[in-house]
Scaffold this motif. Sequence first.
Motif, PDB file in Angstrom:
ATOM      1  N   GLU A 155      34.377  54.957  41.606  1.00  0.00           N
ATOM      2  CA  GLU A 155      34.793  54.820  40.212  1.00  0.00           C
ATOM      3  C   GLU A 155      35.914  53.796  40.127  1.00  0.00           C
ATOM      4  O   GLU A 155      36.766  53.717  41.016  1.00  0.00           O
ATOM      5  CB  GLU A 155      35.278  56.165  39.665  1.00  0.00           C
ATOM      6  CG  GLU A 155      34.185  57.223  39.576  1.00  0.00           C
ATOM      7  CD  GLU A 155      34.684  58.514  38.962  1.00  0.00           C
ATOM      8  OE1 GLU A 155      35.871  58.548  38.561  1.00  0.00           O
ATOM      9  OE2 GLU A 155      33.904  59.476  38.889  1.00  0.00           O
ATOM     10  N   THR A 156      35.899  53.011  39.082  1.00  0.00           N
ATOM     11  CA  THR A 156      36.950  52.024  38.856  1.00  0.00           C
ATOM     12  C   THR A 156      37.598  52.279  37.509  1.00  0.00           C
ATOM     13  O   THR A 156      36.994  52.898  36.618  1.00  0.00           O
ATOM     14  CB  THR A 156      36.387  50.588  38.871  1.00  0.00           C
ATOM     15  OG1 THR A 156      35.419  50.458  37.813  1.00  0.00           O
ATOM     16  CG2 THR A 156      35.716  50.268  40.192  1.00  0.00           C
ATOM     17  N   GLY A 157      38.811  51.781  37.389  1.00  0.00           N
ATOM     18  CA  GLY A 157      39.493  51.886  36.106  1.00  0.00           C
ATOM     19  C   GLY A 157      39.002  50.806  35.158  1.00  0.00           C
ATOM     20  O   GLY A 157      38.028  50.108  35.443  1.00  0.00           O
ATOM     21  N   PRO A 158      39.670  50.645  34.029  1.00  0.00           N
ATOM     22  CA  PRO A 158      39.293  49.587  33.085  1.00  0.00           C
ATOM     23  C   PRO A 158      39.349  48.220  33.767  1.00  0.00           C
ATOM     24  O   PRO A 158      40.246  47.940  34.553  1.00  0.00           O
ATOM     25  CB  PRO A 158      40.359  49.699  31.982  1.00  0.00           C
ATOM     26  CG  PRO A 158      40.893  51.086  32.086  1.00  0.00           C
ATOM     27  CD  PRO A 158      40.795  51.453  33.541  1.00  0.00           C
ATOM     28  N   THR A 159      38.355  47.391  33.484  1.00  0.00           N
ATOM     29  CA  THR A 159      38.254  46.089  34.141  1.00  0.00           C
ATOM     30  C   THR A 159      38.313  44.958  33.123  1.00  0.00           C
ATOM     31  O   THR A 159      38.149  45.176  31.920  1.00  0.00           O
ATOM     32  CB  THR A 159      36.943  45.975  34.943  1.00  0.00           C
ATOM     33  OG1 THR A 159      35.834  46.159  34.046  1.00  0.00           O
ATOM     34  CG2 THR A 159      36.886  47.000  36.044  1.00  0.00           C
ATOM     35  N   VAL A 190      37.377  36.008  30.818  1.00  0.00           N
ATOM     36  CA  VAL A 190      38.545  36.226  29.959  1.00  0.00           C
ATOM     37  C   VAL A 190      39.761  35.476  30.527  1.00  0.00           C
ATOM     38  O   VAL A 190      40.574  34.921  29.792  1.00  0.00           O
ATOM     39  CB  VAL A 190      38.845  37.736  29.821  1.00  0.00           C
ATOM     40  CG1 VAL A 190      40.118  37.975  29.013  1.00  0.00           C
ATOM     41  CG2 VAL A 190      37.663  38.454  29.175  1.00  0.00           C
ATOM     42  N   LEU A 191      39.856  35.447  31.867  1.00  0.00           N
ATOM     43  CA  LEU A 191      40.941  34.693  32.498  1.00  0.00           C
ATOM     44  C   LEU A 191      40.793  33.198  32.219  1.00  0.00           C
ATOM     45  O   LEU A 191      41.773  32.495  31.973  1.00  0.00           O
ATOM     46  CB  LEU A 191      40.947  34.954  34.005  1.00  0.00           C
ATOM     47  CG  LEU A 191      41.201  36.415  34.423  1.00  0.00           C
ATOM     48  CD1 LEU A 191      40.955  36.587  35.907  1.00  0.00           C
ATOM     49  CD2 LEU A 191      42.622  36.827  34.069  1.00  0.00           C
ATOM     50  N   ARG A 192      39.536  32.692  32.243  1.00  0.00           N
ATOM     51  CA  ARG A 192      39.304  31.279  31.918  1.00  0.00           C
ATOM     52  C   ARG A 192      39.669  31.006  30.459  1.00  0.00           C
ATOM     53  O   ARG A 192      40.207  29.947  30.132  1.00  0.00           O
ATOM     54  CB  ARG A 192      37.839  30.904  32.144  1.00  0.00           C
ATOM     55  CG  ARG A 192      37.296  31.108  33.541  1.00  0.00           C
ATOM     56  CD  ARG A 192      38.038  30.311  34.587  1.00  0.00           C
ATOM     57  NE  ARG A 192      37.264  30.067  35.782  1.00  0.00           N
ATOM     58  CZ  ARG A 192      36.960  30.965  36.697  1.00  0.00           C
ATOM     59  NH1 ARG A 192      37.370  32.206  36.570  1.00  0.00           N
ATOM     60  NH2 ARG A 192      36.273  30.634  37.779  1.00  0.00           N
ATOM     61  N   PRO A 203      35.371  35.727  40.137  1.00  0.00           N
ATOM     62  CA  PRO A 203      34.270  34.887  39.641  1.00  0.00           C
ATOM     63  C   PRO A 203      34.135  34.990  38.124  1.00  0.00           C
ATOM     64  O   PRO A 203      34.603  35.945  37.496  1.00  0.00           O
ATOM     65  CB  PRO A 203      33.037  35.462  40.351  1.00  0.00           C
ATOM     66  CG  PRO A 203      33.572  36.226  41.517  1.00  0.00           C
ATOM     67  CD  PRO A 203      34.923  36.721  41.114  1.00  0.00           C
ATOM     68  N   LEU A 204      33.456  33.998  37.560  1.00  0.00           N
ATOM     69  CA  LEU A 204      33.315  33.924  36.102  1.00  0.00           C
ATOM     70  C   LEU A 204      32.702  35.193  35.529  1.00  0.00           C
ATOM     71  O   LEU A 204      33.141  35.701  34.495  1.00  0.00           O
ATOM     72  CB  LEU A 204      32.465  32.703  35.739  1.00  0.00           C
ATOM     73  CG  LEU A 204      32.469  32.273  34.280  1.00  0.00           C
ATOM     74  CD1 LEU A 204      33.867  31.874  33.847  1.00  0.00           C
ATOM     75  CD2 LEU A 204      31.491  31.136  34.063  1.00  0.00           C
ATOM     76  N   HIS A 205      31.675  35.728  36.197  1.00  0.00           N
ATOM     77  CA  HIS A 205      31.011  36.949  35.715  1.00  0.00           C
ATOM     78  C   HIS A 205      31.468  38.185  36.492  1.00  0.00           C
ATOM     79  O   HIS A 205      30.877  39.260  36.344  1.00  0.00           O
ATOM     80  CB  HIS A 205      29.491  36.799  35.821  1.00  0.00           C
ATOM     81  CG  HIS A 205      28.955  35.687  34.966  1.00  0.00           C
ATOM     82  ND1 HIS A 205      28.961  35.741  33.592  1.00  0.00           N
ATOM     83  CD2 HIS A 205      28.431  34.484  35.293  1.00  0.00           C
ATOM     84  CE1 HIS A 205      28.445  34.632  33.104  1.00  0.00           C
ATOM     85  NE2 HIS A 205      28.119  33.841  34.120  1.00  0.00           N
TER      86      HIS A 205
END
Length: 200
Positions: free
Chosen positions: A29-33, A38-40, A130-132
Amino acid sequence: MNPLTEQLHHLRLRLTHPANRPLPEITTETGPTLRGWVLRLALLVLTPLLLFTAAGRTPDIPDGVTWTIAALSTGLLLARPTPTTAGGTVVVAAVLFWGFTTEPLDPWALAVALLAYLLTRITWWAAHVPLHGRVEISALLVGWRRDLAVLACTGLLGALAMLVSGATVPGAVLIAALAIVGIAFLALATGGATRDDGRS
């Protein structure tokens, strides 16, 4: 050992060998990503903002030159978000800010420094995601206390410098220089946790 027994024996060895066992199913499980694009997008906004803020304090620069530099720098950072391209953009901003004037230190330099710091940090993350791809927001916020202290102190120094820019205060330059050195040490300090800022 007859052929059938030998085949069964080899089959049992193959099934019990660790390399041949099926891998267990693992659920993580991961937290909010946050997506890499969005960084670009943040770089797309921050790069022109930094360069126009820097060039806006030097009235001798033609608008066409500023627009061309901003477009080229933004395109380069979006195509290759590396510490080298970020550093080059910061150097270009410094040249636009100080390269064409002989005036004393402009208080707006601290606002430019604040934007440059943000640009450098976001570029580092854009280079590693990465972009995606996705990155956890909690990972982005590692060291947020240090970053917030750097940004807040820089902004505060800039605001104070703008308030007293018309006054001559003995020792003010020394105090400001010591404050900037303190911010630099704060930015370079790692505290109790290791922080990987990538190769320079």
